[in-house]
Design an enzyme around this catalytic site. Structure first.
Site, short mmCIF file in Angstrom:
data_model
loop_
_atom_site.label_atom_id
_atom_site.label_comp_id
_atom_site.label_asym_id
_atom_site.label_seq_id
_atom_site.Cartn_x
_atom_site.Cartn_y
_atom_site.Cartn_z
N TRP A 184 27.71 30.70 3.60
CA TRP A 184 26.85 30.27 2.49
C TRP A 184 26.75 28.76 2.43
O TRP A 184 25.87 28.21 1.79
CB TRP A 184 27.37 30.83 1.15
CG TRP A 184 28.67 30.22 0.64
CD1 TRP A 184 29.83 30.07 1.35
CD2 TRP A 184 28.93 29.68 -0.66
NE1 TRP A 184 30.81 29.49 0.57
CE2 TRP A 184 30.29 29.25 -0.68
CE3 TRP A 184 28.19 29.54 -1.82
CZ2 TRP A 184 30.89 28.67 -1.80
CZ3 TRP A 184 28.80 28.97 -2.94
CH2 TRP A 184 30.12 28.54 -2.92
N LYS B 282 40.94 28.07 -5.83
CA LYS B 282 40.90 27.32 -4.58
C LYS B 282 39.78 26.27 -4.66
O LYS B 282 39.90 25.17 -4.16
CB LYS B 282 40.62 28.29 -3.44
CG LYS B 282 40.57 27.68 -2.06
CD LYS B 282 40.31 28.79 -1.04
CE LYS B 282 40.23 28.27 0.37
NZ LYS B 282 39.76 29.32 1.29
N GLN B 283 38.66 26.66 -5.29
CA GLN B 283 37.47 25.80 -5.28
C GLN B 283 36.61 26.12 -6.49
O GLN B 283 36.82 27.13 -7.16
CB GLN B 283 36.68 26.04 -4.00
CG GLN B 283 36.11 27.44 -3.88
CD GLN B 283 35.86 27.85 -2.44
OE1 GLN B 283 36.73 28.44 -1.80
NE2 GLN B 283 34.68 27.55 -1.93
N GLU C 102 38.16 31.60 -3.58
CA GLU C 102 38.75 32.62 -2.69
C GLU C 102 40.22 32.89 -2.97
O GLU C 102 40.85 33.67 -2.25
CB GLU C 102 38.54 32.19 -1.23
CG GLU C 102 37.07 32.20 -0.86
CD GLU C 102 36.81 31.72 0.56
OE1 GLU C 102 37.62 30.92 1.07
OE2 GLU C 102 35.78 32.13 1.15
O1 IFM Z 1 32.34 29.08 3.06
C1 IFM Z 1 33.57 28.44 2.98
C2 IFM Z 1 34.35 29.05 1.85
O2 IFM Z 1 33.70 28.88 0.61
C3 IFM Z 1 35.73 28.44 1.76
N1 IFM Z 1 36.41 28.59 3.04
C4 IFM Z 1 35.69 27.96 4.14
C5 IFM Z 1 34.29 28.53 4.30
C6 IFM Z 1 33.56 27.81 5.42
O3 IFM Z 1 33.37 26.47 5.11
#
Ligand code: IFM
Length: 759
Positions: free
Chosen positions: A336, A576-577, A476
């Site tokens: 994405w 995580k984000q 995640e």
């Molecule tokens: O798409 C991302 C994900 O949101 C977090 N882990 C790494 C992936 C690739 O950059």
């Protein structure tokens, strides 16, 4: 040529070889060549990749971007001493990537272990003018006494992806005294690669070719007088194909003819042509800042450089890998990241490229339909990771637990379904910015309908409403939850957009409409509490909170997983984000500024930023909330992901999404660009130490130039444009100036800036 910045590798350091091989990689969207040194180092990973050239090496593997035979390596022997900066002494060092023309140069003075000094200068580029073309020059000057020099270079097909070999050698040949060619086939026989290279020396030498053990090499031996310079010039042509329209012999012969023409033209003219192509990119895309921190401009040039070098603008059958064309991380798969982090740059700078990226998804719809069907849902479920075919490429299992021998399943392919709505969001964003009806009528609507159909089938009847169960949102660290706010809101936006565009283009379908109305009225959209905080999912707020400061201090390293299992992390309020903050960023019209500020204040302390996709989004939302100082701090942290001091942060390739976020942080953060209800908004506010910011912007038919000096906004547009400036709707034609003070005093009748001040 424009006065662009350069990226510098400050010193030879064995620990940061791979970081600089990634961040200084040459590329043109067709091929990427890691900035590995000509000479070998055991830790150094060489790499040359072609966009879209994937292969699966074995039944337990997934497809990966093939690491091609190496053409940049040169064995250099000076008076019997193999040239290596791990021996002898490096007396001077300069290494730069010049963004203006895309040339990577290195100049070294080296004292051999026997005490003789040599100057070695090398330069290389991948042509933006002729995409299959790369060239290099190596010049050597003995500085103290005459020297005996041996050079060995060619096409080295011993290269692998960490040991996985993808190519069979079909043939190797030499032509006249200068040219060699290798023809390779992927082991599944679906693709052919032809690499042709010419090597010429500026002085007479004893030379010969050898072909052995997958290496075809050109050897030169010569004596060079003190102060004289010998230059090796190597011109390389790399082509590949999946179709078999021509015989292999004809395909190879054509490559030879192309190479021969380029070799005759010579390095300097070839570079000039490529520089002219880069010049056009810079004129269309460059952000310019006057800042007391010179590294800000370097970061912006770095971003536009890689955003161009990683993007296959020439071929809509491929998209952008998570590491661009700079390394093998994530096996070169497409996430994405492309639609949400990379597309905005193209949308507002080169919309035709954005269109190509969306067509990649459209061309791969059958894989998405098949994945949905296999899982029992209608419509299109795009793969979490994809490569050439549009099939799901996420590895089924992650790293092995070496004590139990068990592998942990990767849940993303099973539940990170928001990618479906992310693609739909990008389709709508593209149409809003371009009003490209032809695209929307065909590819766009098909994508919107198929993705909307998926959500309508994916939602579950529960608690007297429609809910979306068992998903992973952008965060995640929180898996298998119900009603992830990001997913539900984006799914709603997806279905609502499908309905709106079907109506707009006369494609109404009663059965679809009925289903969509039911979905839109009954889907549960997690509500903000009285402070404005939206629950990330049904259970998030009931989980315990822990102090994350020590993990946040090492953001990006996932150190939390050294102390807690994934299952334990899942049961705490740990992100995580960006997740709800990401939602606030993507759908600005749905949330008030107070709600955005509340979510930022609530979720940021709970976010480790272990993903490179996190900080920049927090920065943009902070800027929209008026906290420019925090926005700048987040933006700089985003820049540091690849350009910071960590010697290993980018070993396996740059973080493509973080590169897009550098651009977005400036344009969508500091310049305040938002699209709300299809309308363009600008609300520039500069960090305290920036004096000016300027950039080109494409909006519908218009080419704009935006320049802001903290007080006056200068807009210059090729076509009349309606936009909202600091909250007030205006019409602009030609060149017009707007004083920020005139707008900001009128916002809410107060004298404060929209978004406040960062002083
Ligand atoms: O798409 C991302 C994900 O949101 C977090 N882990 C790494 C992936 C690739 O950059």
């Amino acid at each position: 040529m424009l006065n662009l910045s350069v990226l510098t590798d400050p010193a030879f350091c064995p620990h940061s070889l791979n970081k600089f091989a990634s961040v200084m990689a040459c590329g043109n969207g067709y091929m990427g060549i890691r900035a590995a040194h000509e000479e070998d180092y055991t830790q150094q990973t060489r790499g040359m990749y072609l966009a879209g050239l994937y292969h699966r090496a074995g039944r337990n593997e997934t497809s990966e971007l093939v690491n091609l035979p190496d053409v940049m390596g040169i064995d250099i022997e000076l008076d019997g001493n193999p040239f290596s900066l791990m021996s002898g002494e490096c007396l001077s060092w300069q290494r730069e990537l010049a963004f203006a023309n895309g040339e990577l140069t290195r100049s070294v003075v080296w004292r051999t272990p026997a005490g003789k000094r040599y100057r070695l200068e090398s330069r290389r580029f991948a042509s933006l003018d002729q995409l299959p073309l790369a060239a290099l020059q190596l010049s050597i000057t003995p500085l103290d006494e005459a020297g005996h020099i041996l050079l060995k270079t060619g096409i080295d097909a011993t290269q692998t992806n960490s040991g996985r070999q993808h190519l069979d050698e079909a043939s190797v040949r030499v032509f006249d005294e200068h040219v060699m060619q290798g023809v390779y086939e992927t082991q599944d026989r679906t693709s052919e690669v032809v690499i042709t290279a010419s090597c010429r020396l500026s002085m007479l030498s004893e030379s010969c070719f050898t072909a052995k053990n997958r290496q075809i090499l050109n050897h030169h031996a010569l004596n060079v007088a003190t102060g004289d310079t010998v230059t090796l010039e190597k011109v390389i042509w790399v082509t590949h194909r999946r179709d078999r329209a021509l015989s292999q012999a004809t395909f190879a012969r054509n490559a030879l003819a192309e190479l021969t023409a380029c070799a005759t033209t010579g390095y300097t003219s070839l570079l000039e042509r490529s520089a002219r192509a880069w010049d056009r990119v810079w004129r269309d895309c460059r952000l310019t800042v006057t800042s007391s921190a010179p590294e800000d401009q370097i970061a912006m040039d770095y971003a536009v450089w890689h955003l161009t070098a990683m993007t296959p603008a020439h071929d809509e059958r491929c998209s952008i890998a998570a590491k661009g064309l700079t390394g093998e991380g994530y096996k070169g798969h497409v996430f994405w990241d492309t639609e949400i982090f990379l597309l905005p740059f193209h949308l507002f700078s080169r919309p035709d490229v954005a269109r190509g990226l969306l067509r990649y998804r459209w061309l791969n719809l059958s894989g998405a339909r098949e994945k949905a069907r296999r899982n029992g849902w209608p419509g299109a479920l795009f793969p979490w990771e994809s490569a050439a075919s549009g099939q799901e490429e996420t590895p089924e299992f992650a790293a092995i637990n070496i004590r139990t021998g068990m592998r942990q399943k990767v849940a993303s392919a099973l539940a990170e379904h928001h990618i479906v709505a992310d693609i739909a969001w990008a389709v709508v964003a593209y149409w809003q910015a371009t009003q490209d009806d032809a695209f929307m009528r065909n590819e766009g609507l098909t994508l919107l309908i198929e993705t909307a159909t998926f959500w309508m089938g994916r939602a579950t009847e529960a608690n007297g409403r429609l809910e979306i169960h068992d998903v992973i949102g952008p965060d995640e660290y929180t898996e298998h939850v119900n009603n992830n706010a990001y997913t539900n809101y984006l799914a709603w936006h997806n279905v609502a957009s499908a309905v709106a565009f079907m109506a707009r283009f006369g494609r109404e379908d009663p059965a679809f409409s009925q289903n969509a109305t039911r979905f839109l009225t009954r889907l549960w959209l997690p509500r903000a509490d009285e402070d404005g905080v939206i629950p990330q999912d049904d259970t998030f707020l009931s989980k315990p909170v822990i102090d994350l400061s020590r993990y946040k201090a090492h953001a990006g390293k996932q150190t939390i997983l050294l102390d807690y299992s994934r299952a334990e992390v899942n049961e705490m309020q740990i992100l995580k984000q960006a997740d709800v903050v990401m939602l606030n960023y993507l759908l600005p019209e749905r949330f008030t500024r107070e709600q955005c500020a509340a979510n930022l204040a609530f979720y940021e302390p709970r976010t480790i930023h272990d993903s490179s996709l996190s900080k920049a989004i927090h920065g943009i939302v902070a800027a929209r909330c008026g906290d420019i100082a925090s926005a700048y701090a987040f933006w700089r942290d985003g820049v540091a992901i690849d350009l910071g001091s960590d010697p290993h942060s980018s070993d396996e390739g740059i973080h493509a999404a973080a590169t897009g976020a550098i651009w977005s942080g400036v344009v969508q953060g500091f310049a305040g660009l938002q699209v709300m209800e299809g309308e363009l908004h600008l609300a520039p506010q500069l960090p305290a130490h920036w004096q000016t910011l300027a950039f080109p912007l494409r909006w519908r038919n218009a080419r704009l130039r935006v320049a802001f000096d903290g007080e006056t906004l200068n807009l210059d547009t090729s076509e009349p444009v309606t936009l909202t400036l600091w909250g007030k709707r205006i019409q602009v034609s030609g060149q017009q100036k707007f004083a920020a003070a005139d707008f900001l005093t009128s916002v809410n009748g107060t004298a404060t800036r929209e978004g406040g001040d960062d002083a």
